[in-house]
Design an enzyme around this catalytic site. Structure first.
Site, short mmCIF file in Angstrom:
data_model
loop_
_atom_site.label_atom_id
_atom_site.label_comp_id
_atom_site.label_asym_id
_atom_site.label_seq_id
_atom_site.Cartn_x
_atom_site.Cartn_y
_atom_site.Cartn_z
N TYR A 1 10.76 33.86 -89.33
CA TYR A 1 10.93 33.01 -90.52
C TYR A 1 9.55 32.50 -90.98
O TYR A 1 9.23 32.55 -92.17
CB TYR A 1 11.85 31.85 -90.17
CG TYR A 1 11.94 30.71 -91.17
CD1 TYR A 1 12.80 30.77 -92.26
CD2 TYR A 1 11.20 29.55 -90.98
CE1 TYR A 1 12.91 29.71 -93.15
CE2 TYR A 1 11.30 28.48 -91.87
CZ TYR A 1 12.16 28.56 -92.96
OH TYR A 1 12.26 27.52 -93.83
N SER B 1 7.40 26.79 -96.47
CA SER B 1 7.72 25.89 -95.35
C SER B 1 6.43 25.57 -94.61
O SER B 1 5.50 26.40 -94.56
CB SER B 1 8.68 26.58 -94.38
OG SER B 1 8.81 25.82 -93.19
P1 NAP Z 1 20.53 24.89 -97.22
O1 NAP Z 1 20.90 23.46 -97.39
O2 NAP Z 1 21.04 25.63 -96.03
O3 NAP Z 1 20.91 25.69 -98.57
C1 NAP Z 1 20.61 27.06 -98.63
C2 NAP Z 1 20.89 27.54 -100.03
O4 NAP Z 1 20.48 28.91 -100.14
C3 NAP Z 1 22.36 27.49 -100.41
O5 NAP Z 1 22.42 27.13 -101.76
C4 NAP Z 1 22.82 28.93 -100.18
O6 NAP Z 1 23.94 29.29 -101.00
C5 NAP Z 1 21.57 29.68 -100.62
N1 NAP Z 1 21.46 31.04 -100.08
C6 NAP Z 1 21.40 31.42 -98.78
N2 NAP Z 1 21.28 32.75 -98.69
C7 NAP Z 1 21.26 33.23 -99.97
C8 NAP Z 1 21.16 34.53 -100.52
N3 NAP Z 1 21.07 35.64 -99.75
N4 NAP Z 1 21.18 34.65 -101.87
C9 NAP Z 1 21.29 33.55 -102.66
N5 NAP Z 1 21.37 32.30 -102.19
C10 NAP Z 1 21.37 32.14 -100.86
O7 NAP Z 1 18.93 25.07 -97.16
P2 NAP Z 1 17.73 24.05 -97.50
O8 NAP Z 1 17.37 23.36 -96.23
O9 NAP Z 1 17.99 23.28 -98.71
O10 NAP Z 1 16.55 25.12 -97.76
C11 NAP Z 1 16.08 25.43 -99.06
C12 NAP Z 1 14.73 26.09 -98.92
O11 NAP Z 1 13.82 25.18 -98.27
C13 NAP Z 1 14.74 27.35 -98.04
O12 NAP Z 1 13.86 28.31 -98.58
C14 NAP Z 1 14.20 26.86 -96.70
O13 NAP Z 1 13.60 27.89 -95.96
C15 NAP Z 1 13.21 25.83 -97.17
N6 NAP Z 1 12.85 24.82 -96.16
C16 NAP Z 1 13.81 24.00 -95.64
C17 NAP Z 1 13.44 23.06 -94.67
C18 NAP Z 1 14.43 22.12 -94.04
O14 NAP Z 1 14.09 21.46 -93.02
N7 NAP Z 1 15.65 21.98 -94.58
C19 NAP Z 1 12.10 22.98 -94.25
C20 NAP Z 1 11.17 23.84 -94.82
C21 NAP Z 1 11.55 24.75 -95.77
P3 NAP Z 1 25.47 28.91 -100.56
O15 NAP Z 1 25.62 27.42 -100.80
O16 NAP Z 1 26.31 29.70 -101.48
O17 NAP Z 1 25.59 29.26 -99.13
#
Ligand code: NAP
Length: 249
Positions: free
Chosen positions: A158, A144
């Site tokens: 985080y 991130s």
């Molecule tokens: P999201 O839409 O909330 O999706 C999270 C995913 O992670 C879901 O598939 C969830 O599964 C899974 N998950 C959560 N806890 C888990 C665990 N303990 N074991 C296995 N799977 C788990 O998140 P996102 O925004 O796409 O984020 C994806 C990555 O990008 C993360 O690492 C996040 O930190 C990073 N990121 C996101 C942003 C942003 O602005 N969105 C910015 C920077 C970095 P379920 O569907 O079963 O709940």
């Protein structure tokens, strides 16, 4: 592409958000895909159906990335030995100053975002390394922009976990370069996914979008191509780097 020639790539957190967009992009690029998820089986099933509709194989695997035996399950599917890993599962869980963040939230955020990535990378290293019987491969860890910005007043723990991911990329890339495994990261900025609502603030993106030099949030589909590129042959001389995909943030 024949089944036997297709890469087999595991995407943790593949059921939603950046992970789901990555699965779709990988499928279009001819990868067979393991869609890891924690709880949302319906979402994972939809992602699998979309992937198989373009002619590749895909399976959903429920696995908590913080539990080693469940991580092992991701690597033991009928699709055969994995050649790629996208360690993407993550959460922010809570917004606020560290002093106001409950210990159980701090622990969960550190465990999922850092320990989970370490455990998945560890299993990939065991199975992909050419000196351990593997055929080589590529790993992309999703970091991130918070890792370098610090995320003050939102979630510094985080940010610390994501900085740990960046350090893992540097060290593990050196460890695995001689044994056929490349290790890189992708650092998104502000991306339109459910992660913000899950942290209790569905309006966060619109509230903080002014921080982004390009003036808007990113879409998951704008993060996925960097991940696909890092996994593929065009990036065969790239290892140990974190590619920022953040609109200038
Ligand atoms: P999201 O839409 O909330 O999706 C999270 C995913 O992670 C879901 O598939 C969830 O599964 C899974 N998950 C959560 N806890 C888990 C665990 N303990 N074991 C296995 N799977 C788990 O998140 P996102 O925004 O796409 O984020 C994806 C990555 O990008 C993360 O690492 C996040 O930190 C990073 N990121 C996101 C942003 C942003 O602005 N969105 C910015 C920077 C970095 P379920 O569907 O079963 O709940």
């Amino acid at each position: 592409m024949e089944t036997a020639q297709r890469p087999v790539t595991i995407v943790t957190g593949g059921s939603r958000g950046i992970g789901a967009a990555t699965v779709a992009a990988l499928a279009r690029s001819g990868h067979d895909v393991v869609v890891g998820y924690l709880a949302d089986a319906d979402a994972a099933a939809r992602v699998v159906a979309d992937a198989t509709s373009v002619g590749v194989r895909a399976v959903a695997v429920q696995a908590d990335v913080t539990v080693p035996a469940e991580v092992d399950r991701l690597f033991a599917t009928d699709l055969g030995p994995a050649t790629g890993l996208v360690a993407n599962a993550g959460l922010t869980a809570h917004l606020g100053d560290l002093a106001d963040t409950p210990v159980d939230v701090v622990r969960t955020v550190l465990e999922v975002n850092l320990l989970g990535v370490v455990l998945c990378c560890r299993r990939a290293a065991q199975l992909m390394s050419t000196d351990r019987g593997g055929t080589g491969g590529a790993i992309v860890a999703v970091s991130s922009s918070a890792a370098t910005l610090g995320a003050a007043h939102e979630y510094v723990h985080y940010a610390a976990a994501k900085a740990g991911v960046d350090a893992l990329v540097v060290g593990l890339a050196k460890e695995l370069a001689p044994v056929g495994v490349r290790v890189n990261g992708v650092a998104p900025g502000l991306v339109r996914t459910d992660i913000h609502a899950a942290a209790g603030d569905p309006g966060r993106l619109d509230r903080v979008v002014d921080r982004v030099p390009m003036g808007r949030a990113g879409e998951p589909e704008e993060i996925a191509p960097a991940i696909v590129w890092l996994l593929g042959p065009q990036a065969r001389y790239v290892t140990g780097t974190v590619v920022r995909v953040a609109g200038g943030l």
